[in-house]
Design a protein around this motif. Structure first.
Motif, PDB file in Angstrom:
ATOM      1  N   LEU A  33      -8.337   0.333  -7.747  1.00 38.25           N
ATOM      2  CA  LEU A  33      -8.852   1.678  -7.968  1.00 38.25           C
ATOM      3  C   LEU A  33      -9.200   2.362  -6.638  1.00 38.25           C
ATOM      4  CD1 LEU A  33     -11.272   0.876 -10.919  1.00 38.25           C
ATOM      5  CD2 LEU A  33      -9.267   2.382 -11.082  1.00 38.25           C
ATOM      6  N   PRO A  34      -9.135   3.678  -6.565  1.00 33.59           N
ATOM      7  CA  PRO A  34      -9.592   4.371  -5.354  1.00 33.59           C
ATOM      8  C   PRO A  34     -11.040   3.988  -5.030  1.00 33.59           C
ATOM      9  CG  PRO A  34      -8.465   5.895  -6.828  1.00 33.59           C
ATOM     10  CD  PRO A  34      -8.618   4.613  -7.590  1.00 33.59           C
ATOM     11  N   GLY A  35     -11.263   3.616  -3.770  1.00 35.78           N
ATOM     12  CA  GLY A  35     -12.603   3.208  -3.356  1.00 35.78           C
ATOM     13  C   GLY A  35     -12.921   1.753  -3.613  1.00 35.78           C
ATOM     14  N   TYR A  36     -11.933   0.979  -4.040  1.00 39.30           N
ATOM     15  CA  TYR A  36     -12.106  -0.445  -4.323  1.00 39.30           C
ATOM     16  C   TYR A  36     -11.172  -1.263  -3.429  1.00 39.30           C
ATOM     17  CZ  TYR A  36     -14.648   0.489  -8.709  1.00 39.30           C
ATOM     18  OH  TYR A  36     -15.569   0.884  -9.644  1.00 39.30           O
ATOM     19  N   GLY A  37     -11.689  -2.377  -2.921  1.00 37.03           N
ATOM     20  CA  GLY A  37     -10.851  -3.304  -2.184  1.00 37.03           C
ATOM     21  C   GLY A  37     -10.098  -2.638  -1.056  1.00 37.03           C
ATOM     22  N   PHE A  38      -8.785  -2.803  -1.045  1.00 35.17           N
ATOM     23  CA  PHE A  38      -7.959  -2.324   0.053  1.00 35.17           C
ATOM     24  C   PHE A  38      -7.360  -0.939  -0.204  1.00 35.17           C
ATOM     25  CE2 PHE A  38      -7.886  -6.994   0.222  1.00 35.17           C
ATOM     26  CZ  PHE A  38      -8.513  -7.167   1.449  1.00 35.17           C
ATOM     27  N   SER A  39      -7.784  -0.279  -1.281  1.00 32.88           N
ATOM     28  CA  SER A  39      -7.464   1.144  -1.445  1.00 32.88           C
ATOM     29  C   SER A  39      -8.459   1.973  -0.640  1.00 32.88           C
ATOM     30  CB  SER A  39      -7.526   1.546  -2.925  1.00 32.88           C
ATOM     31  OG  SER A  39      -6.435   1.027  -3.653  1.00 32.88           O
TER      32      SER A  39
ATOM     33  N   ARG B  75       0.859  -1.189   0.000  1.00 35.09           N
ATOM     34  CA  ARG B  75       0.000   0.000   0.000  1.00 35.09           C
ATOM     35  C   ARG B  75       0.887   1.228   0.000  1.00 35.09           C
ATOM     36  NH1 ARG B  75      -5.452  -0.647   3.601  1.00 35.09           N
ATOM     37  NH2 ARG B  75      -4.003  -0.755   5.353  1.00 35.09           N
ATOM     38  N   ALA B  76       0.513   2.188  -0.835  1.00 37.36           N
ATOM     39  CA  ALA B  76       1.282   3.430  -0.978  1.00 37.36           C
ATOM     40  C   ALA B  76       0.415   4.613  -0.567  1.00 37.36           C
ATOM     41  CB  ALA B  76       1.754   3.606  -2.411  1.00 37.36           C
ATOM     42  N   ARG B  77       1.008   5.527   0.146  1.00 41.12           N
ATOM     43  CA  ARG B  77       0.332   6.770   0.500  1.00 41.12           C
ATOM     44  C   ARG B  77       0.675   7.815  -0.553  1.00 41.12           C
ATOM     45  NH1 ARG B  77      -4.109   8.251   3.418  1.00 41.12           N
ATOM     46  NH2 ARG B  77      -3.968  10.471   3.958  1.00 41.12           N
ATOM     47  N   ILE B  78      -0.346   8.267  -1.305  1.00 44.50           N
ATOM     48  CA  ILE B  78      -0.149   9.281  -2.342  1.00 44.50           C
ATOM     49  C   ILE B  78      -1.107  10.428  -2.037  1.00 44.50           C
ATOM     50  CG2 ILE B  78      -0.166   9.784  -4.806  1.00 44.50           C
ATOM     51  CD1 ILE B  78       0.136   6.783  -5.331  1.00 44.50           C
ATOM     52  N   ASP B  79      -0.554  11.525  -1.571  1.00 42.40           N
ATOM     53  CA  ASP B  79      -1.380  12.661  -1.141  1.00 42.40           C
ATOM     54  C   ASP B  79      -2.378  12.167  -0.094  1.00 42.40           C
ATOM     55  OD1 ASP B  79       0.014  14.286  -2.943  1.00 42.40           O
ATOM     56  OD2 ASP B  79      -1.369  13.830  -4.568  1.00 42.40           O
ATOM     57  N   GLU B  80      -3.685  12.333  -0.347  1.00 43.84           N
ATOM     58  CA  GLU B  80      -4.702  11.940   0.627  1.00 43.84           C
ATOM     59  C   GLU B  80      -5.156  10.497   0.456  1.00 43.84           C
ATOM     60  OE1 GLU B  80      -8.536  13.508  -1.964  1.00 43.84           O
ATOM     61  OE2 GLU B  80      -7.589  14.828  -0.519  1.00 43.84           O
ATOM     62  N   HIS B  81      -4.593   9.795  -0.524  1.00 41.71           N
ATOM     63  CA  HIS B  81      -5.063   8.455  -0.873  1.00 41.71           C
ATOM     64  C   HIS B  81      -4.098   7.376  -0.376  1.00 41.71           C
ATOM     65  CE1 HIS B  81      -7.937  10.281  -3.684  1.00 41.71           C
ATOM     66  NE2 HIS B  81      -6.949  11.097  -4.033  1.00 41.71           N
ATOM     67  N   THR B  82      -4.669   6.236  -0.017  1.00 38.12           N
ATOM     68  CA  THR B  82      -3.882   5.022   0.211  1.00 38.12           C
ATOM     69  C   THR B  82      -4.237   4.046  -0.905  1.00 38.12           C
ATOM     70  OG1 THR B  82      -3.855   5.329   2.616  1.00 38.12           O
ATOM     71  CG2 THR B  82      -3.400   3.115   1.784  1.00 38.12           C
ATOM     72  N   ILE B  83      -3.270   3.680  -1.709  1.00 40.40           N
ATOM     73  CA  ILE B  83      -3.499   2.843  -2.875  1.00 40.40           C
ATOM     74  C   ILE B  83      -2.892   1.460  -2.650  1.00 40.40           C
ATOM     75  CG2 ILE B  83      -3.060   2.540  -5.343  1.00 40.40           C
ATOM     76  CD1 ILE B  83      -5.041   4.790  -4.645  1.00 40.40           C
ATOM     77  N   HIS B  84      -3.736   0.455  -2.721  1.00 39.03           N
ATOM     78  CA  HIS B  84      -3.294  -0.933  -2.643  1.00 39.03           C
ATOM     79  C   HIS B  84      -2.848  -1.381  -4.034  1.00 39.03           C
ATOM     80  CE1 HIS B  84      -4.414  -5.239  -3.365  1.00 39.03           C
ATOM     81  NE2 HIS B  84      -3.700  -5.400  -2.273  1.00 39.03           N
TER      82      HIS B  84
ATOM     83  N   PHE C  68      -8.565  -6.233  -8.223  1.00 38.35           N
ATOM     84  CA  PHE C  68      -7.214  -6.705  -8.541  1.00 38.35           C
ATOM     85  C   PHE C  68      -7.169  -8.222  -8.658  1.00 38.35           C
ATOM     86  CE2 PHE C  68      -7.098  -7.684  -4.075  1.00 38.35           C
ATOM     87  CZ  PHE C  68      -6.110  -8.646  -3.918  1.00 38.35           C
ATOM     88  N   ILE C  69      -8.164  -8.904  -8.093  1.00 35.62           N
ATOM     89  CA  ILE C  69      -8.222 -10.364  -8.149  1.00 35.62           C
ATOM     90  C   ILE C  69      -8.286 -10.861  -9.588  1.00 35.62           C
ATOM     91  CG2 ILE C  69      -9.711 -12.340  -7.567  1.00 35.62           C
ATOM     92  CD1 ILE C  69     -10.375 -10.780  -4.949  1.00 35.62           C
TER      93      ILE C  69
END
Length: 376
Positions: A136-142, A72-81, A105-106
């Motif tokens: 995607l933002p708002g999907y799964g572990f993002s 998981r990456a922190r990009i600005d206000e987002h956490t992206i899996h 992502f599955i």
């Protein structure tokens, strides 16, 4: 950009809650012989839910998925899996591959090793990729977007930052459904960094430059007619998700039966053959455990607010794979007016979820498209 390793670990209490809800399911009665004609087949849904409760082993799935290198990456206000699988070959090309709705992502689980290590799967090691498969933002572990205005256009910017943070200033993009929109926006917004784009669906919002000043060809008129028929017969889901998403989300967030019915219908309609229960339930369970069905609808709201209408042809080379079970696709002339089209291939089998349904076919097609572009 902060990056940390990630493993899936759904709490036992969440599993218990799911089984309790499934045990108390109140199924809507159907009519004799109704089948799939008016939505999800009631008999199919009953069998699917019984398997989810009694036969599906989430812990086994979780252990298998955790063999993928996840972060998981922190990009600005987002956490992206994302999954990041470095390539095994002499000079792997970085590739970001993006899923759509109601996928995740599955979808990429089987295709990732085929792209990252083709030499181990009967291919040429020179065709290897450094594969990055984000959620995607708002999907799964993002993380869920905290405000309006995070759609495919903005996601393309997040992917650029992610790839640069991983040390990939130049890379290819691939996707279908919403992932096709994100990939196309990458090419439009950052043409100097995109080696090429490969799509297995053309974004439905795409409008060629000068469409209002030029009479559509007969093929293009036929496509517009097919799209209108699709919207009339099959498009209610997209209209609801793009206009009144929260009303729908309130029910699907609370009911595993409702969630399963909503997603299963799309997998049935958009594939050229039904996927097995375990595969389908893996994807549905991800939406359930992460509580992201409502936030996944945001991409529809934002795509409606910012359709893709390039004023001139998008510069990076484009390849398109046409799978027979896909939603209505435009003719080649429509796409050539928007992109530098280099490859247009009819595929022998598969549908909307190409990476999941036909990973070997799609992997070989991606390799073939990018082969002449690696040295650009």
């Amino acid at each position: 950009m902060d990056i940390e390793p990630f493993s899936i670990a759904i709490p036992e209490a969440d599993l218990a809650d799911l089984h309790e809800r499934l045990a108390r399911t109140r199924l809507a009665p159907g009519l004799p012989g109704q089948g799939w004609s008016e939505g999800t087949d009631p008999d199919y849904l009953e069998r699917l839910l019984a398997h989810w409760r009694h036969g599906f082993d989430w812990r086994a799935v979780e252990a298998r998925l955790n063999r993928l290198p996840q972060y998981r990456a922190r990009i600005d206000e987002h956490t992206i899996h994302f999954v990041h699988q470095p390539g095994s070959g002499p000079d792997p090309l970085p590739l970001v591959i993006t899923h759509g709705w109601p996928g995740s992502f599955i979808e990429m689980e089987a295709i990732i090793p085929l792209l990252a290590d083709p030499g181990a799967h009967g291919g040429d090691p020179a065709d290897s990729f450094h594969v990055v498969a984000p959620s995607l933002p708002g999907y799964g572990f993002s993380s869920r977007p905290a405000h309006k205005g995070i759609g495919p256009y903005e996601t393309a910017g997040l992917w650029k930052t992610l790839m640069e943070g991983l040390g990939y200033p130049r890379f290819g993009a691939q996707g279908g459904d919403i992932g096709a929109g994100v990939s196309a926006w990458l090419g439009q917004r950052f043409p100097e960094q995109i080696a090429g784009m490969h799509l297995n669906m053309i974004p439905g919002s795409l409008r060629p430059p000068g469409l209002d000043r030029r009479e559509p060809t007969q093929e293009e008129q036929d496509y517009l007619r097919r799209m209108a028929e699709f919207q009339d017969k099959e498009g209610a889901y997209a209209h609801q998700q793009s206009t009144k998403p929260h009303t729908l989300a309130a029910g699907l967030y609370d009911s595993p039966a409702g969630l399963a019915a909503w997603i299963a219908e799309k997998f049935h309609t958009w594939t050229d053959r039904d996927v097995d229960f375990d595969t389908l339930l893996t994807n549905i369970s991800l939406y359930w455990f992460t509580g992201t069905i409502g936030s996944s609808f945001r991409m529809y709201v934002e795509s409606r607010a910012r359709p893709m209408a390039p004023q001139e042809a998008v510069k990076p080379p484009l390849g398109v794979a046409l799978f027979p079970g896909e939603i209505a696709m435009p003719p080649r002339s429509w796409v050539e007016r928007c992109f530098d089209l280099r490859r247009w291939e009819q595929m022998p089998a598969g549908g909307h979820f190409a990476a999941l349904e036909q990973p070997a076919l799609l992997a070989e097609e991606i390799r073939a498209f990018f082969r002449p572009l690696r040295g650009r």
